[in-house]
Design a protein around this motif. Structure first.
Motif, mmCIF file in Angstrom:
data_model
loop_
_atom_site.group_PDB
_atom_site.id
_atom_site.type_symbol
_atom_site.label_atom_id
_atom_site.label_comp_id
_atom_site.label_asym_id
_atom_site.label_seq_id
_atom_site.Cartn_x
_atom_site.Cartn_y
_atom_site.Cartn_z
ATOM 1 N N ALA A 86 0.821 -1.206 0.000
ATOM 2 C CA ALA A 86 0.000 0.000 0.000
ATOM 3 C C ALA A 86 0.857 1.259 0.000
ATOM 4 C CB ALA A 86 -0.920 0.014 1.224
ATOM 5 N N GLY A 87 0.269 2.343 -0.521
ATOM 6 C CA GLY A 87 0.861 3.659 -0.405
ATOM 7 C C GLY A 87 1.859 4.018 -1.481
ATOM 8 N N ASP A 88 1.930 5.332 -1.757
ATOM 9 C CA ASP A 88 2.886 5.822 -2.757
ATOM 10 C C ASP A 88 4.103 6.464 -2.107
ATOM 11 O OD1 ASP A 88 1.756 8.118 -1.742
ATOM 12 O OD2 ASP A 88 1.548 9.109 -3.686
ATOM 13 N N ARG A 89 4.166 6.449 -0.759
ATOM 14 C CA ARG A 89 5.272 7.034 0.004
ATOM 15 C C ARG A 89 5.378 8.545 -0.195
ATOM 16 N NH1 ARG A 89 4.442 2.571 1.421
ATOM 17 N NH2 ARG A 89 5.965 0.942 1.908
ATOM 18 N N ALA A 90 4.267 9.161 -0.600
ATOM 19 C CA ALA A 90 4.286 10.605 -0.811
ATOM 20 C C ALA A 90 3.018 11.269 -0.298
ATOM 21 C CB ALA A 90 4.483 10.933 -2.289
ATOM 22 N N PHE A 91 1.851 10.674 -0.624
ATOM 23 C CA PHE A 91 0.591 11.299 -0.230
ATOM 24 C C PHE A 91 -0.335 10.346 0.514
ATOM 25 C CE2 PHE A 91 -3.838 12.453 -0.958
ATOM 26 C CZ PHE A 91 -3.857 13.776 -0.524
ATOM 27 N N GLY A 92 -0.598 9.185 -0.072
ATOM 28 C CA GLY A 92 -1.536 8.275 0.567
ATOM 29 C C GLY A 92 -1.684 6.989 -0.216
ATOM 30 N N ASP A 93 -2.709 6.238 0.121
ATOM 31 C CA ASP A 93 -2.964 4.963 -0.554
ATOM 32 C C ASP A 93 -4.264 5.056 -1.334
ATOM 33 O OD1 ASP A 93 -2.536 2.244 -1.237
ATOM 34 O OD2 ASP A 93 -3.995 1.649 0.280
ATOM 35 N N ASP A 94 -4.180 4.866 -2.637
ATOM 36 C CA ASP A 94 -5.352 4.919 -3.512
ATOM 37 C C ASP A 94 -5.926 3.518 -3.652
ATOM 38 O OD1 ASP A 94 -7.242 5.530 -5.387
ATOM 39 O OD2 ASP A 94 -5.838 5.659 -7.063
ATOM 40 N N ALA A 96 -8.261 2.599 -5.691
ATOM 41 C CA ALA A 96 -8.688 2.278 -7.054
ATOM 42 C C ALA A 96 -7.647 1.432 -7.779
ATOM 43 C CB ALA A 96 -8.953 3.557 -7.854
ATOM 44 N N ILE A 97 -6.397 1.543 -7.363
ATOM 45 C CA ILE A 97 -5.310 0.758 -7.952
ATOM 46 C C ILE A 97 -4.664 -0.053 -6.838
ATOM 47 C CG2 ILE A 97 -3.084 0.830 -9.145
ATOM 48 C CD1 ILE A 97 -4.008 3.371 -10.523
ATOM 49 N N LEU A 98 -4.716 -1.376 -6.988
ATOM 50 C CA LEU A 98 -4.187 -2.282 -5.976
ATOM 51 C C LEU A 98 -3.017 -3.070 -6.540
ATOM 52 C CD1 LEU A 98 -7.574 -3.689 -4.592
ATOM 53 C CD2 LEU A 98 -6.317 -1.667 -3.817
ATOM 54 N N GLY A 99 -2.200 -3.602 -5.666
ATOM 55 C CA GLY A 99 -1.082 -4.400 -6.153
ATOM 56 C C GLY A 99 -0.317 -5.059 -5.035
ATOM 57 N N GLY A 100 0.555 -5.982 -5.418
ATOM 58 C CA GLY A 100 1.389 -6.639 -4.438
ATOM 59 C C GLY A 100 2.099 -7.847 -5.019
ATOM 60 N N PHE A 101 2.905 -8.479 -4.173
ATOM 61 C CA PHE A 101 3.591 -9.700 -4.573
ATOM 62 C C PHE A 101 2.588 -10.854 -4.650
ATOM 63 C CE2 PHE A 101 7.068 -7.476 -2.203
ATOM 64 C CZ PHE A 101 7.924 -7.293 -3.275
ATOM 65 N N ALA A 102 2.854 -11.786 -5.560
ATOM 66 C CA ALA A 102 2.002 -12.966 -5.675
ATOM 67 C C ALA A 102 2.791 -14.078 -6.352
ATOM 68 C CB ALA A 102 0.732 -12.652 -6.466
ATOM 69 N N ARG A 103 2.193 -15.241 -6.387
ATOM 70 C CA ARG A 103 2.808 -16.377 -7.074
ATOM 71 C C ARG A 103 1.856 -16.893 -8.136
ATOM 72 N NH1 ARG A 103 2.912 -21.804 -6.045
ATOM 73 N NH2 ARG A 103 1.968 -21.552 -3.981
ATOM 74 N N LEU A 104 2.378 -17.049 -9.353
ATOM 75 C CA LEU A 104 1.624 -17.620 -10.466
ATOM 76 C C LEU A 104 2.294 -18.934 -10.835
ATOM 77 C CD1 LEU A 104 -0.544 -17.488 -12.658
ATOM 78 C CD2 LEU A 104 1.017 -16.104 -14.040
ATOM 79 N N GLU A 134 -1.899 9.344 -6.590
ATOM 80 C CA GLU A 134 -1.209 8.473 -5.639
ATOM 81 C C GLU A 134 -1.347 7.003 -6.033
ATOM 82 O OE1 GLU A 134 -5.001 10.199 -3.721
ATOM 83 O OE2 GLU A 134 -3.321 10.883 -4.961
ATOM 84 N N GLY A 135 -2.404 6.657 -6.779
ATOM 85 C CA GLY A 135 -2.549 5.287 -7.263
ATOM 86 C C GLY A 135 -1.514 4.959 -8.320
ATOM 87 N N TYR A 136 -1.320 5.871 -9.253
ATOM 88 C CA TYR A 136 -0.329 5.640 -10.306
ATOM 89 C C TYR A 136 1.092 5.714 -9.761
ATOM 90 C CZ TYR A 136 -4.222 5.607 -13.439
ATOM 91 O OH TYR A 136 -5.401 5.255 -14.044
ATOM 92 N N ARG A 137 1.302 6.565 -8.730
ATOM 93 C CA ARG A 137 2.629 6.610 -8.111
ATOM 94 C C ARG A 137 2.889 5.350 -7.296
ATOM 95 N NH1 ARG A 137 1.237 12.653 -7.325
ATOM 96 N NH2 ARG A 137 2.290 13.549 -9.139
ATOM 97 N N LYS A 138 1.828 4.771 -6.734
ATOM 98 C CA LYS A 138 1.978 3.471 -6.074
ATOM 99 C C LYS A 138 2.355 2.414 -7.109
ATOM 100 C CE LYS A 138 -1.785 1.405 -4.525
ATOM 101 N NZ LYS A 138 -2.893 1.034 -3.601
ATOM 102 N N ALA A 139 1.697 2.437 -8.271
ATOM 103 C CA ALA A 139 2.018 1.478 -9.328
ATOM 104 C C ALA A 139 3.476 1.623 -9.763
ATOM 105 C CB ALA A 139 1.086 1.681 -10.518
ATOM 106 N N ILE A 140 3.948 2.861 -9.879
ATOM 107 C CA ILE A 140 5.347 3.099 -10.242
ATOM 108 C C ILE A 140 6.265 2.472 -9.190
ATOM 109 C CG2 ILE A 140 7.125 4.878 -10.487
ATOM 110 C CD1 ILE A 140 4.869 6.725 -11.586
ATOM 111 N N ARG A 141 5.963 2.702 -7.922
ATOM 112 C CA ARG A 141 6.782 2.156 -6.838
ATOM 113 C C ARG A 141 6.828 0.636 -6.895
ATOM 114 N NH1 ARG A 141 6.363 0.423 -1.517
ATOM 115 N NH2 ARG A 141 4.087 0.583 -1.385
ATOM 116 N N LEU A 142 5.690 0.016 -7.156
ATOM 117 C CA LEU A 142 5.650 -1.448 -7.208
ATOM 118 C C LEU A 142 6.386 -1.986 -8.430
ATOM 119 C CD1 LEU A 142 2.045 -2.320 -5.971
ATOM 120 C CD2 LEU A 142 4.103 -1.785 -4.684
ATOM 121 N N MET A 143 6.274 -1.291 -9.554
ATOM 122 C CA MET A 143 7.015 -1.722 -10.745
ATOM 123 C C MET A 143 8.515 -1.613 -10.524
ATOM 124 S SD MET A 143 4.817 -0.546 -14.108
ATOM 125 C CE MET A 143 4.089 0.992 -13.555
ATOM 126 N N GLN A 144 8.957 -0.540 -9.882
ATOM 127 C CA GLN A 144 10.381 -0.380 -9.588
ATOM 128 C C GLN A 144 10.864 -1.465 -8.637
ATOM 129 O OE1 GLN A 144 10.419 3.666 -8.143
ATOM 130 N NE2 GLN A 144 10.799 4.528 -10.186
#
Length: 314
Positions: A86-94, A96-104, A134-144
């Motif tokens: 959770a969170g973009d480390r700047a403003f908050g947690d959106d 509308a856009i979720l993400g995390g580690f998983a196993r496929l 903040e949702g798209y910045r969270k996505a950026i953080r997770l992609m990095q």
């Protein structure tokens, strides 16, 4: 009971008749199994015939069906050991856009996607899948984070577009979307995106600039909604069906133009009629694409992805 769309009214009427007959049969008054079977066969054929020739506007309605699977359903049905971040480390947690580690299967991945919600409370919580900066910045953080640890990125796109509110604009909505798109293109790990419902505007592209873009058979993907396009061109949203046809927003159109790479078949009548099968089919398609991409080195993945998007429209 599945909610029927406007163009499905003849099917809805037939199903209502079947339901009435079954209730009569349950009461033990008549033996009408043969009639029920005949009507059900007729209904199934009508459904298959209808969905075999949907117009772009009808596909838009199907893509927006509230009973289609959402991000949480795909995560539960395709992935294991999901650890939300959770969170973009700047403003908050959106939400509308979720993400995390998983196993496929045996592969660790980072999964990110839009969540629309499936009832009034959850739709409000997730802002109907319309991401904020903040949702798209969270996505950026997770992609990095995924890039740092060498994990493939899987994104599930289902949004009418990024949130257009004043506060989102004040916090840099356009910049956040651009940076998210840039981060997709810069990844040195495999990235697979799936358009599972609506793929609306930059809010969708920001999570879909991938090596392989998959799209459900009855999903739509466009730079603007049909209603928005109609409002601009004809000054009325009532021309949305004409706009949908003109924009070429269906999977077949976009595959022919090279915007997407693969169409994922849906159960007859759409993913909302058989979510389990739709989810399983998508999971298999994503796994196949990752198997192919995982054999390629980082530089080749990055260059191929960038060349693919630069070539669009030339």
């Amino acid at each position: 009971m599945v909610s029927f769309l406007d163009f499905e009214k003849p099917i809805a009427a037939l199903q209502a008749r079947i339901t009435e007959l079954r209730e009569t049969a349950d009461e033990g008054a008549l033996d009408i199994d043969a009639e029920i079977q005949r009507l059900q066969a007729r209904s199934d054929k009508m459904l298959a015939d209808t969905y075999a020739k949907l117009s772009p506007w009808q596909k838009t309605q199907v893509a927006r069906h509230p009973e289609r699977p959402h991000f949480k359903h795909y995560v539960a049905g395709i992935f294991e050991e999901f650890i939300p971040l959770a969170g973009d480390r700047a403003f908050g947690d959106d939400q509308a856009i979720l993400g995390g580690f998983a196993r496929l299967g045996k592969r660790r991945v980072m999964v990110i996607g839009h969540e629309k919600g499936d009832d009034t409370a959850s739709r409000l919580k997730h802002n109907f899948g319309m991401g904020k900066p903040e949702g798209y910045r969270k996505a950026i953080r997770l992609m990095q984070l995924a890039d740092r640890f060498g994990l493939p990125v899987v994104t599930l796109v289902d949004t009418s577009g990024a949130f257009p509110g004043v506060q989102a604009e004040e916090r840099g909505q356009a910049e956040a979307i651009a940076r998210s798109t840039e981060q997709c293109l810069a990844l040195g790990v495999p990235m697979v995106a799936a358009i599972v419902g609506e793929g609306g505007s930059g809010g969708a592209v920001a999570l879909a600039a991938a090596n392989r873009v998959l799209m459900f058979e009855h999903a739509v993907y466009s730079v603007i909604s049909p209603e928005g396009c109609a409002s601009i061109l004809w000054r009325t949203a009532e021309k949305a069906s004409e706009a949908a046809a003109a924009m070429q927003i269906t999977a077949n159109d976009l595959l022919g133009q090279g915007v997407i790479d693969r169409i994922v078949k849906e159960p007859v009548g759409g993913a909302h009629r058989d979510p389990a099968t739709a989810i399983k089919t998508l999971g298999s398609a994503i796994a196949e694409e990752l198997d192919q991409l995982s054999r390629q080195p980082r530089d080749k993945l990055r260059i191929a992805r960038q060349d693919k998007f630069l070539a669009m429209g030339t």
